[in-house]
Motif scaffolding. Structure first.
Motif, PDB file in Angstrom:
ATOM      1  N   TRP A  94      29.473  -0.033  13.086  1.00 16.12           N
ATOM      2  CA  TRP A  94      28.139  -0.627  13.035  1.00 16.12           C
ATOM      3  C   TRP A  94      28.084  -1.810  12.080  1.00 16.12           C
ATOM      4  O   TRP A  94      27.399  -2.812  12.344  1.00 16.12           O
ATOM      5  CB  TRP A  94      27.104   0.418  12.625  1.00 16.12           C
ATOM      6  CG  TRP A  94      26.538   1.215  13.761  1.00 16.12           C
ATOM      7  CD1 TRP A  94      26.544   2.574  13.915  1.00 16.12           C
ATOM      8  CD2 TRP A  94      25.842   0.704  14.908  1.00 16.12           C
ATOM      9  NE1 TRP A  94      25.921   2.933  15.083  1.00 16.12           N
ATOM     10  CE2 TRP A  94      25.462   1.804  15.706  1.00 16.12           C
ATOM     11  CE3 TRP A  94      25.508  -0.579  15.336  1.00 16.12           C
ATOM     12  CZ2 TRP A  94      24.768   1.660  16.912  1.00 16.12           C
ATOM     13  CZ3 TRP A  94      24.816  -0.726  16.540  1.00 16.12           C
ATOM     14  CH2 TRP A  94      24.457   0.381  17.310  1.00 16.12           C
ATOM     15  N   GLN A  95      28.800  -1.742  10.964  1.00 18.73           N
ATOM     16  CA  GLN A  95      28.802  -2.881  10.039  1.00 18.73           C
ATOM     17  C   GLN A  95      29.413  -4.118  10.688  1.00 18.73           C
ATOM     18  O   GLN A  95      28.920  -5.238  10.492  1.00 18.73           O
ATOM     19  CB  GLN A  95      29.547  -2.517   8.757  1.00 18.73           C
ATOM     20  CG  GLN A  95      28.766  -1.608   7.827  1.00 18.73           C
ATOM     21  CD  GLN A  95      29.467  -1.380   6.500  1.00 18.73           C
ATOM     22  OE1 GLN A  95      30.612  -1.799   6.293  1.00 18.73           O
ATOM     23  NE2 GLN A  95      28.787  -0.713   5.579  1.00 18.73           N
ATOM     24  N   GLU A  98      26.758  -5.393  12.997  1.00 12.77           N
ATOM     25  CA  GLU A  98      25.658  -5.985  12.227  1.00 12.77           C
ATOM     26  C   GLU A  98      26.026  -7.370  11.705  1.00 12.77           C
ATOM     27  O   GLU A  98      25.235  -8.319  11.816  1.00 12.77           O
ATOM     28  CB  GLU A  98      25.283  -5.074  11.059  1.00 12.77           C
ATOM     29  CG  GLU A  98      24.618  -3.775  11.468  1.00 12.77           C
ATOM     30  CD  GLU A  98      24.596  -2.746  10.350  1.00 12.77           C
ATOM     31  OE1 GLU A  98      24.044  -1.660  10.563  1.00 12.77           O
ATOM     32  OE2 GLU A  98      25.158  -3.033   9.262  1.00 12.77           O
ATOM     33  N   LEU A 112      18.292  -3.935  16.565  1.00 10.26           N
ATOM     34  CA  LEU A 112      18.980  -2.674  16.281  1.00 10.26           C
ATOM     35  C   LEU A 112      17.988  -1.686  15.687  1.00 10.26           C
ATOM     36  O   LEU A 112      17.301  -1.981  14.708  1.00 10.26           O
ATOM     37  CB  LEU A 112      20.154  -2.909  15.333  1.00 10.26           C
ATOM     38  CG  LEU A 112      21.254  -3.852  15.855  1.00 10.26           C
ATOM     39  CD1 LEU A 112      22.350  -4.016  14.807  1.00 10.26           C
ATOM     40  CD2 LEU A 112      21.827  -3.362  17.178  1.00 10.26           C
ATOM     41  N   ILE A 139      26.471   8.175  15.552  1.00 19.81           N
ATOM     42  CA  ILE A 139      26.171   6.800  15.949  1.00 19.81           C
ATOM     43  C   ILE A 139      24.669   6.554  15.942  1.00 19.81           C
ATOM     44  O   ILE A 139      24.179   5.548  15.414  1.00 19.81           O
ATOM     45  CB  ILE A 139      26.778   6.509  17.339  1.00 19.81           C
ATOM     46  CG1 ILE A 139      28.303   6.371  17.234  1.00 19.81           C
ATOM     47  CG2 ILE A 139      26.174   5.240  17.952  1.00 19.81           C
ATOM     48  CD1 ILE A 139      28.999   6.274  18.570  1.00 19.81           C
ATOM     49  N   LEU A 142      22.724   6.317  12.644  1.00 19.99           N
ATOM     50  CA  LEU A 142      22.801   5.026  11.957  1.00 19.99           C
ATOM     51  C   LEU A 142      21.900   3.984  12.616  1.00 19.99           C
ATOM     52  O   LEU A 142      21.220   3.221  11.929  1.00 19.99           O
ATOM     53  CB  LEU A 142      24.249   4.543  11.927  1.00 19.99           C
ATOM     54  CG  LEU A 142      25.179   5.411  11.067  1.00 19.99           C
ATOM     55  CD1 LEU A 142      26.635   5.099  11.371  1.00 19.99           C
ATOM     56  CD2 LEU A 142      24.887   5.202   9.586  1.00 19.99           C
ATOM     57  N   HIS A 143      21.898   3.932  13.939  1.00 24.94           N
ATOM     58  CA  HIS A 143      20.995   3.047  14.672  1.00 24.94           C
ATOM     59  C   HIS A 143      20.580   3.752  15.957  1.00 24.94           C
ATOM     60  O   HIS A 143      21.438   4.121  16.766  1.00 24.94           O
ATOM     61  CB  HIS A 143      21.659   1.712  15.036  1.00 24.94           C
ATOM     62  CG  HIS A 143      21.739   0.739  13.900  1.00 24.94           C
ATOM     63  ND1 HIS A 143      20.624   0.185  13.306  1.00 24.94           N
ATOM     64  CD2 HIS A 143      22.816   0.216  13.243  1.00 24.94           C
ATOM     65  CE1 HIS A 143      21.004  -0.634  12.335  1.00 24.94           C
ATOM     66  NE2 HIS A 143      22.320  -0.631  12.279  1.00 24.94           N
ATOM     67  N   LEU A 255      32.577   2.562  20.814  1.00 23.91           N
ATOM     68  CA  LEU A 255      31.852   1.672  19.909  1.00 23.91           C
ATOM     69  C   LEU A 255      32.821   0.913  19.009  1.00 23.91           C
ATOM     70  O   LEU A 255      32.638  -0.294  18.760  1.00 23.91           O
ATOM     71  CB  LEU A 255      30.865   2.471  19.063  1.00 23.91           C
ATOM     72  CG  LEU A 255      29.896   1.623  18.223  1.00 23.91           C
ATOM     73  CD1 LEU A 255      28.868   0.952  19.130  1.00 23.91           C
ATOM     74  CD2 LEU A 255      29.189   2.473  17.164  1.00 23.91           C
ATOM     75  N   ALA A 259      33.187  -3.142  19.003  1.00 25.86           N
ATOM     76  CA  ALA A 259      32.974  -3.902  17.773  1.00 25.86           C
ATOM     77  C   ALA A 259      34.133  -4.855  17.521  1.00 25.86           C
ATOM     78  O   ALA A 259      33.921  -6.018  17.126  1.00 25.86           O
ATOM     79  CB  ALA A 259      32.790  -2.952  16.593  1.00 25.86           C
TER      80      ALA A 259
END
Length: 445
Positions: A94-95, A98, A112, A139, A142-143, A255, A259
């Protein structure tokens, strides 16, 4: 004199505690007051926050600032300890997403969702009557997918900008438009139930549909108790692998892989020529995944992707296999100084080109053995004859082709005229389009 361990300097204890995990340090701190005081040093908890949760700021999972790093660690530990090793992997993925979206597409970054609660995930389980695997829950903790305004207007299919803000990107050709978004868990549960009811002739088992795309039926599904992530058209039972092979954490592998592809390969473009809204383009935007060639100052950049929702394997009701590919081609005329720098030594004295116009195209398509299967000549591209200026806005178009094998290639030439077709200022010349592969990947985005 007998040695007493507390005779050691506090700094020695501090260095020892730095080698412990946060969990072990918390246990040691219960033994005596001195150790408890040393374990309370916030710099220790800052290091553990970074190591266990990749935190750069002392915030809770909701993003709310915490007074100390120890408080931040406690908040994350309380919410995520049960997800074990999945937590750090999900945070890292996720980072990456982001950071990329914040830099390249702020609207998608803003879309998000906030973290889903455990109650929301439990409610989704009850609605779906399936157990959500930990790798999926973490997952969404987190979002909670994406919050897009177009979802609030569904089924109104007017072309709202946010339709093209799907996190998972897209492509378009002819009247086929794809832009896939990650659904909030509540919507994922609802559309999965709708899918089961609509296609009751297909056994979807414990599948969970996680994505939506308003103008096509390309969707990603988690199946087999979390062991497989598949991409499907939802209209039949044919689907394709969407995650690298592994255990029961397919959605997390998916994911993570996306990413990395987003960070290394992708860029933004207008996914529909009549809409002034940028989206994430799934055609690679960087070498070596994108192929590039320059001829007399005209640069051609080309790349392709597999189109799973139109492709089909041989079956009892299909006479032959068909693998569809979308390709993206970009034309640009280099600035004069770059034209001169790239001018071939055997091309004679440099003469700057101040304008060119596309006249025609010539495509050569080969199968996996290298044999030519199609030799196509045509006027312009998609009915257009773009004019290019030095350093001007590139012309980009997307189209589609198909073949009976999972691997092949495409190459060709574009004929350009110096000046314009109606008012040429120099001779017509062929511009190379470098060979790019038409290949079904191991897993599909």
């Amino acid at each position: 004199m007998a040695f007493v361990i507390n005779d050691l300097e506090p700094q020695i204890f501090f260095e020892i505690f730095r080698l412990l995990s946060a969990r072990d340090c918390a246990k040691v701190a219960t033994c005596q007051r001195l150790w408890r005081n040393i374990a309370a040093d916030d710099s220790l908890w800052q290091a553990w926050c970074n190591n266990d949760f990749l935190l750069k700021q002392s915030v809770a999972p909701t993003g709310r600032p915490q007074d100390t790093w120890r408080d931040a660690y406690a908040a994350w530990h309380l919410g995520f300890d049960k997800y074990k090793s999945y937590t750090k992997r999900a945070i890292a993925a996720w980072q990456t997403i982001e950071h990329w979206t914040k830099a390249h597409h702020p609207e998608i970054y803003q879309s998000l969702g906030d973290p889903a609660t455990e109650r929301q995930l439990d409610d989704a389980e009850r609605l779906l009557e399936v157990k959500l695997p930990p790798s999926l829950r973490v997952i969404y903790r987190l979002h909670n997918g994406q919050d897009l305004s177009c979802d609030d207007r569904f089924p109104d299919l007017m072309p709202y900008d946010s339709m093209f803000h799907g996190l998972l990107g897209g492509y378009s050709f002819y009247d086929h438009i794809v832009c896939t978004r990650l659904l909030p868990i509540e919507k994922a549960a609802t559309v999965t139930r709708r899918l089961r009811n609509r296609n009751n002739h297909i056994d979807y088992g414990d599948c969970v549909q996680l994505t939506g795309s308003i103008m096509t039926r390309k969707h990603f599904m988690l199946i087999d108790e979390g062991s497989q992530m598949r991409v499907s058209s939802c209209d039949d039972d044919r689907s394709w692998d969407a995650a690298p092979p592994g255990g029961n954490d397919a959605v997390l592998r998916w994911l993570e892989a996306f990413a990395n592809v987003l960070k290394d390969q992708l860029g933004c473009c207008h996914l529909h020529e009549r809409m002034n809204s940028l989206g994430i383009c799934l055609h690679p935007a960087h070498e070596p995944w994108q192929r590039v060639a320059v001829t007399k100052g005209v640069r051609v950049q080309a790349a392709s992707i597999f189109v799973p929702e139109l492709s089909k394997l041989h079956s009892s009701y299909d006479a032959e296999e068909a693998y569809f590919f979308s390709y993206n081609v970009q034309f640009s005329l280099l600035p004069v100084e770059e034209q001169q720098a790239s001018w071939p030594a055997d091309a004679g004295p440099f003469s700057p080109i101040t304008s060119v116009q596309l006249q025609s195209r010539h495509w050569i398509i080969r199968d996996q053995t290298g044999e030519i299967t199609q030799d196509i000549h045509g006027d312009g591209v998609i009915g257009r004859h773009p004019i290019l200026a030095p350093g001007g806005i590139p012309f980009v178009y997307q189209s589609c082709t198909h073949q009976q094998q999972p691997r092949g290639s495409m190459e060709g030439f574009f004929k350009f005229v110096e000046g314009t077709v109606r008012q040429p200022t120099g001779p017509a010349f062929d511009v190379e389009c470098p060979q790019f592969m038409l290949e079904k990947p191991e897993y599909v985005f």
